[in-house]
Design an enzyme around this catalytic site. Structure first.
Site, PDB file in Angstrom:
ATOM      1  N   GLU A 165       7.433   1.938   7.245  1.00  0.00           N
ATOM      2  CA  GLU A 165       6.538   2.328   6.143  1.00  0.00           C
ATOM      3  C   GLU A 165       5.261   1.494   6.092  1.00  0.00           C
ATOM      4  O   GLU A 165       4.229   1.953   5.609  1.00  0.00           O
ATOM      5  CB  GLU A 165       7.273   2.253   4.797  1.00  0.00           C
ATOM      6  CG  GLU A 165       7.697   0.868   4.312  1.00  0.00           C
ATOM      7  CD  GLU A 165       9.088   0.444   4.771  1.00  0.00           C
ATOM      8  OE1 GLU A 165       9.547   0.953   5.815  1.00  0.00           O
ATOM      9  OE2 GLU A 165       9.705  -0.418   4.103  1.00  0.00           O
ATOM     10  N   GLY A 191      -6.022  -0.338 -11.661  1.00  0.00           N
ATOM     11  CA  GLY A 191      -6.332   0.181 -10.330  1.00  0.00           C
ATOM     12  C   GLY A 191      -7.421  -0.561  -9.585  1.00  0.00           C
ATOM     13  O   GLY A 191      -8.168   0.038  -8.808  1.00  0.00           O
ATOM     14  N   GLU A 217     -11.027  -8.963  -3.843  1.00  0.00           N
ATOM     15  CA  GLU A 217     -10.460  -8.581  -5.146  1.00  0.00           C
ATOM     16  C   GLU A 217      -9.869  -9.813  -5.806  1.00  0.00           C
ATOM     17  O   GLU A 217      -8.993 -10.477  -5.252  1.00  0.00           O
ATOM     18  CB  GLU A 217      -9.364  -7.521  -4.928  1.00  0.00           C
ATOM     19  CG  GLU A 217      -8.728  -7.096  -6.233  1.00  0.00           C
ATOM     20  CD  GLU A 217      -7.474  -6.239  -6.033  1.00  0.00           C
ATOM     21  OE1 GLU A 217      -7.239  -5.746  -4.914  1.00  0.00           O
ATOM     22  OE2 GLU A 217      -6.726  -6.096  -7.010  1.00  0.00           O
ATOM     23  N   GLU A 260      25.690 -11.153   4.686  1.00  0.00           N
ATOM     24  CA  GLU A 260      24.787 -11.364   3.547  1.00  0.00           C
ATOM     25  C   GLU A 260      25.554 -11.150   2.218  1.00  0.00           C
ATOM     26  O   GLU A 260      25.233 -11.786   1.212  1.00  0.00           O
ATOM     27  CB  GLU A 260      23.613 -10.373   3.600  1.00  0.00           C
ATOM     28  CG  GLU A 260      22.664 -10.512   2.417  1.00  0.00           C
ATOM     29  CD  GLU A 260      21.486  -9.561   2.434  1.00  0.00           C
ATOM     30  OE1 GLU A 260      21.432  -8.674   3.316  1.00  0.00           O
ATOM     31  OE2 GLU A 260      20.613  -9.709   1.562  1.00  0.00           O
ATOM     32  N   CYS A 292      15.595  -0.925   7.349  1.00  0.00           N
ATOM     33  CA  CYS A 292      16.040  -2.313   7.291  1.00  0.00           C
ATOM     34  C   CYS A 292      17.451  -2.402   6.701  1.00  0.00           C
ATOM     35  O   CYS A 292      18.417  -2.093   7.388  1.00  0.00           O
ATOM     36  CB  CYS A 292      15.022  -3.164   6.554  1.00  0.00           C
ATOM     37  SG  CYS A 292      15.176  -4.908   6.979  1.00  0.00           S
ATOM     38  N   ARG A 341      16.758 -11.319   7.494  1.00  0.00           N
ATOM     39  CA  ARG A 341      17.441 -12.462   8.102  1.00  0.00           C
ATOM     40  C   ARG A 341      18.649 -12.035   8.922  1.00  0.00           C
ATOM     41  O   ARG A 341      19.162 -12.802   9.709  1.00  0.00           O
ATOM     42  CB  ARG A 341      17.972 -13.396   7.017  1.00  0.00           C
ATOM     43  CG  ARG A 341      16.902 -14.116   6.253  1.00  0.00           C
ATOM     44  CD  ARG A 341      17.480 -15.166   5.330  1.00  0.00           C
ATOM     45  NE  ARG A 341      16.504 -15.510   4.318  1.00  0.00           N
ATOM     46  CZ  ARG A 341      15.512 -16.374   4.493  1.00  0.00           C
ATOM     47  NH1 ARG A 341      15.374 -17.011   5.627  1.00  0.00           N
ATOM     48  NH2 ARG A 341      14.645 -16.607   3.520  1.00  0.00           N
ATOM     49  N   LYS A 374     -16.401  -1.357 -26.530  1.00  0.00           N
ATOM     50  CA  LYS A 374     -16.449  -2.774 -26.945  1.00  0.00           C
ATOM     51  C   LYS A 374     -15.607  -3.713 -26.071  1.00  0.00           C
ATOM     52  O   LYS A 374     -16.091  -4.791 -25.680  1.00  0.00           O
ATOM     53  CB  LYS A 374     -16.038  -2.897 -28.422  1.00  0.00           C
ATOM     54  CG  LYS A 374     -16.254  -4.271 -29.018  1.00  0.00           C
ATOM     55  CD  LYS A 374     -17.704  -4.536 -29.381  1.00  0.00           C
ATOM     56  CE  LYS A 374     -18.036  -3.943 -30.736  1.00  0.00           C
ATOM     57  NZ  LYS A 374     -19.439  -3.704 -30.951  1.00  0.00           N
ATOM     58  N   HIS A 411      10.454  -2.111   9.318  1.00  0.00           N
ATOM     59  CA  HIS A 411       9.942  -1.313   8.198  1.00  0.00           C
ATOM     60  C   HIS A 411       8.799  -0.423   8.681  1.00  0.00           C
ATOM     61  O   HIS A 411       7.628  -0.828   8.614  1.00  0.00           O
ATOM     62  CB  HIS A 411       9.408  -2.232   7.096  1.00  0.00           C
ATOM     63  CG  HIS A 411      10.463  -2.989   6.365  1.00  0.00           C
ATOM     64  ND1 HIS A 411      11.108  -2.478   5.261  1.00  0.00           N
ATOM     65  CD2 HIS A 411      11.004  -4.201   6.586  1.00  0.00           C
ATOM     66  CE1 HIS A 411      11.996  -3.356   4.814  1.00  0.00           C
ATOM     67  NE2 HIS A 411      11.953  -4.415   5.613  1.00  0.00           N
ATOM     68  N   GLY A 440      18.816  -0.340   4.893  1.00  0.00           N
ATOM     69  CA  GLY A 440      19.351   1.020   5.058  1.00  0.00           C
ATOM     70  C   GLY A 440      19.965   1.214   6.433  1.00  0.00           C
ATOM     71  O   GLY A 440      20.991   1.880   6.591  1.00  0.00           O
ATOM     72  N   MET A 441      19.351   0.625   7.450  1.00  0.00           N
ATOM     73  CA  MET A 441      19.900   0.700   8.808  1.00  0.00           C
ATOM     74  C   MET A 441      21.171  -0.132   8.906  1.00  0.00           C
ATOM     75  O   MET A 441      22.190   0.294   9.466  1.00  0.00           O
ATOM     76  CB  MET A 441      18.857   0.202   9.809  1.00  0.00           C
ATOM     77  CG  MET A 441      19.327   0.044  11.225  1.00  0.00           C
ATOM     78  SD  MET A 441      19.938  -1.665  11.547  1.00  0.00           S
ATOM     79  CE  MET A 441      19.928  -1.683  13.331  1.00  0.00           C
TER      80      MET A 441
HETATM   81  N1  GLN Z   1      18.794  -8.106   3.261  1.00  0.00           N
HETATM   82  C1  GLN Z   1      18.661  -7.703   4.617  1.00  0.00           C
HETATM   83  C2  GLN Z   1      18.289  -8.848   5.525  1.00  0.00           C
HETATM   84  O1  GLN Z   1      17.820  -9.866   5.059  1.00  0.00           O
HETATM   85  C3  GLN Z   1      17.659  -6.567   4.750  1.00  0.00           C
HETATM   86  C4  GLN Z   1      16.275  -6.951   4.357  1.00  0.00           C
HETATM   87  C5  GLN Z   1      15.378  -5.783   4.119  1.00  0.00           C
HETATM   88  O2  GLN Z   1      15.833  -4.668   3.861  1.00  0.00           O
HETATM   89  N2  GLN Z   1      14.082  -6.007   4.173  1.00  0.00           N
HETATM   90  O3  GLN Z   1      18.460  -8.768   6.710  1.00  0.00           O
END
Ligand code: GLN
Length: 537
Positions: free
Chosen positions: A516, A16, A141, A410, A386, A469, A189, A514, A388-389
């Site tokens: 997140e 950590g 770090e 892809e 990403c 990409r 130790k 992203h 997922g979309m």
């Molecule tokens: N593989 C996909 C792309 O390159 C999505 C990448 C990702 O989810 N970060 O566009």
């Protein structure tokens, strides 16, 4: 002049250091200082972008497009500050710039040597990071564990800085004290050896963070103090805790912030961690639970489940849940299982919401598409990030627009590339120029009126971070829209689709970016916030 705090790790990895560094940053910031944090990764990779997430965990992306170690994400989350590419140092980056400079005759014909030229380059990068952010404190770090060959040159950089600015450099060792079950006693130790090893690199730690499964007691503090040459009050107990967000609070119980100030010859100051403390109390006393399934593939390694690959997604889910005083129960779902046995998909009905995170390559892709179809049809809140979309668009094209062969180029050659590669990306792939060449970092996105997205963000222009990409192919846009897919966000400069939504659904959003990466503990990301809200109904 900035103060430099180097944080190194002793005894073993995975104790950590990153979160400890981030927590120290939060404490100093709460005292009114401007703080930034630098991560040094000793590997030769120029950045984390070329590493498999199973190998190295998540690749975190900064606003300025650096693909870095996940600790940079911890720094951003704890500090609530943006971190930039200069704050990420690797052996690869350091050598690459020294060699480039040598090729350009910038060393005026002298012999360029590992010492001092490599540590000097590291120092100038650390200073650049501090200057850019005008920081009072630069936390550095050093990755790896003391005693490894790999990080020696960075310890050398730390030693050289201390020699230059004796009053402005502090060393902290994060160490581990095992309690072997057959002995039932905490052993000091290994830490003593770690300190000796640091000593042999010319460094004496000023403070030790004593990580262990339980708090360190007084007799062991005294022993460590004697053998490690550190005052007992500068040995800080750092026992395991249930949430990493508790760490700054625990450190402050041991007065860590003011110990640091004193060691650097500065006056003590109060810390202001009230909001943080309130959040920690919420984490410990949630009002209810929400069950979130994450359908992915980067978590199976032998007998272990590796959640590090999706760390920012997990943290974003937590931040949004805590906003509603809710505890998220995150369950890992294997996409490949739905391919092997399609009946298993009905397990998704047991979840309050489903997330499909980013990913690369075709493995598990069909299983994820099945999961998306199930969420769309059964009105389960869905958030696609990403990849997922992209898969949500493919699912919609196949099952709603009836484009049977819809896919992404892809995965394979396809007659219906609803997700296509950008022309400039095609050239890069052909020339095998993979490193740092994706669409990376922050891009603008204009939100369409009357969409769930604009309601979530409460503004029409946003900026979000990318790493991909492939893109939604604009040739299919009209058809997709006609059949009911809402294009909720577009990059205005290049007319690229960044967000898709589905109407008449409690929550169905996919983002090409992203989100997140921009979620912060006390400022949950709008899309995650609304997603979690939808899971609570
Ligand atoms: N593989 C996909 C792309 O390159 C999505 C990448 C990702 O989810 N970060 O566009």
């Amino acid at each position: 002049m900035s103060k430099y705090i180097f944080i190194a790790g002793g005894v073993m990895s995975g104790i950590g250091k990153g979160v400890a560094t981030a927590s120290i940053g939060r404490i100093l910031k709460s005292k009114g200082f401007k703080v930034t944090a630098v991560k040094i990764d000793p590997y030769i990779n120029v950045d984390a972008g070329t590493m498999n997430p199973i190998e190295h965990g998540e690749v975190f992306v900064t606003d300025d497009g650096a693909e870095c170690d996940q600790d940079i994400g911890n720094y951003e989350r704890f500090l609530d500050e943006d971190i930039y590419t200069d704050n990420y140092i690797t052996t690869g980056r350091v050598y690459q710039s020294v060699i480039n400079r040598e090729r350009n005759l910038e060393y005026n014909g002298r012999c360029v040597e590992v010492v001092p030229d490599i540590p000097n380059e590291a120092i100038s990068r650390i200073n650049k990071a501090g200057k850019k952010t005008k920081s009072d404190f630069i936390l550095i770090e050093i990755g790896g564990t003391v005693g490894e060959y790999q990080n020696l040159l960075f310890l050398e950089a730390a030693r050289m800085l201390k020699l230059r600015y004796p009053k402005d450099v502090l060393f902290i060792l994060v160490s581990y004290l095992p309690i072997p079950s057959n002995l039932g006693e905490m052993k000091t130790k290994p830490t003593q050896y770690a300190v000796r090893t640091l000593n042999s690199a010319g460094i004496q730690p000023d403070l030790i963070l004593a990580r262990a499964s339980s708090p360190i007691d007084e007799p062991r503090k005294r022993k460590m103090s004697n053998f490690c040459n550190v005052a007992p009050e500068d040995i800080i107990s750092a026992p395991d805790i249930s949430s990493i967000y508790e760490i700054p609070i625990n450190f402050e119980k041991e007065n860590l912030g003011n110990r640091i100030l004193r060691l650097l010859g500065m006056k003590a100051r109060p810390s202001h961690l009230k909001d943080w403390d309130k959040m920690v109390r919420t984490i410990k006393n949630p009002k209810k639970t929400t069950r979130i399934g994450i359908v992915g593939k980067y978590f199976e390694t032998g007998n272990f489940t590796l959640i590090d690959s999706y760390i920012s997604v997990i943290e974003a889910v937590k931040h949004a849940s805590w906003y509603f005083s809710v505890k998220p129960e995150i369950v890992w779902l294997s996409a490949e299982k739905y391919e092997k046995d399609s009946k298993t998909i009905s397990e998704l009905k047991n979840f309050d919401g489903i997330i499909i995170p980013g990913g690369f390559g075709s493995r598990g892709m069909e299983g994820k598409i099945k999961a998306i179809e199930y969420c769309r049809k059964n009105k389960i809140p869905f958030l696609g990030l990403c990849l997922g979309m992209q898969l949500a668009v493919i699912e919609f094209a196949r099952n709603v627009c009836k484009i049977k062969d819809a896919s992404s180029c892809e995965f394979s050659e396809t007659a219906e590339p609803v997700i296509d590669v950008m022309p400039e990306q095609k050239v890069l792939l052909k020339e095998k120029r993979y490193g740092a060449t994706m669409r990376l970092g922050a891009y603008d996105c204009k939100l369409a009126p009357k969409t769930k997205s604009i309601l979530a963000y409460k503004k029409s222009m946003i900026s979000e971070r990318h790493r991909h990409r492939y893109e939604l192919n604009n040739k299919y846009r009209d058809l997709l829209e006609k059949k009911g897919l809402t294009i909720a966000g577009v990059n205005p400069q290049r007319d690229l689709v960044e967000i898709v939504e589905i109407k008449n659904h409690p929550f169905f959003i996919g983002s090409q970016f992203h989100p997140e990466f921009k979620s912060r503990p006390l400022k949950p990301h709008p899309l995650f916030r609304e997603f979690i809200k939808a899971t609570l109904h």
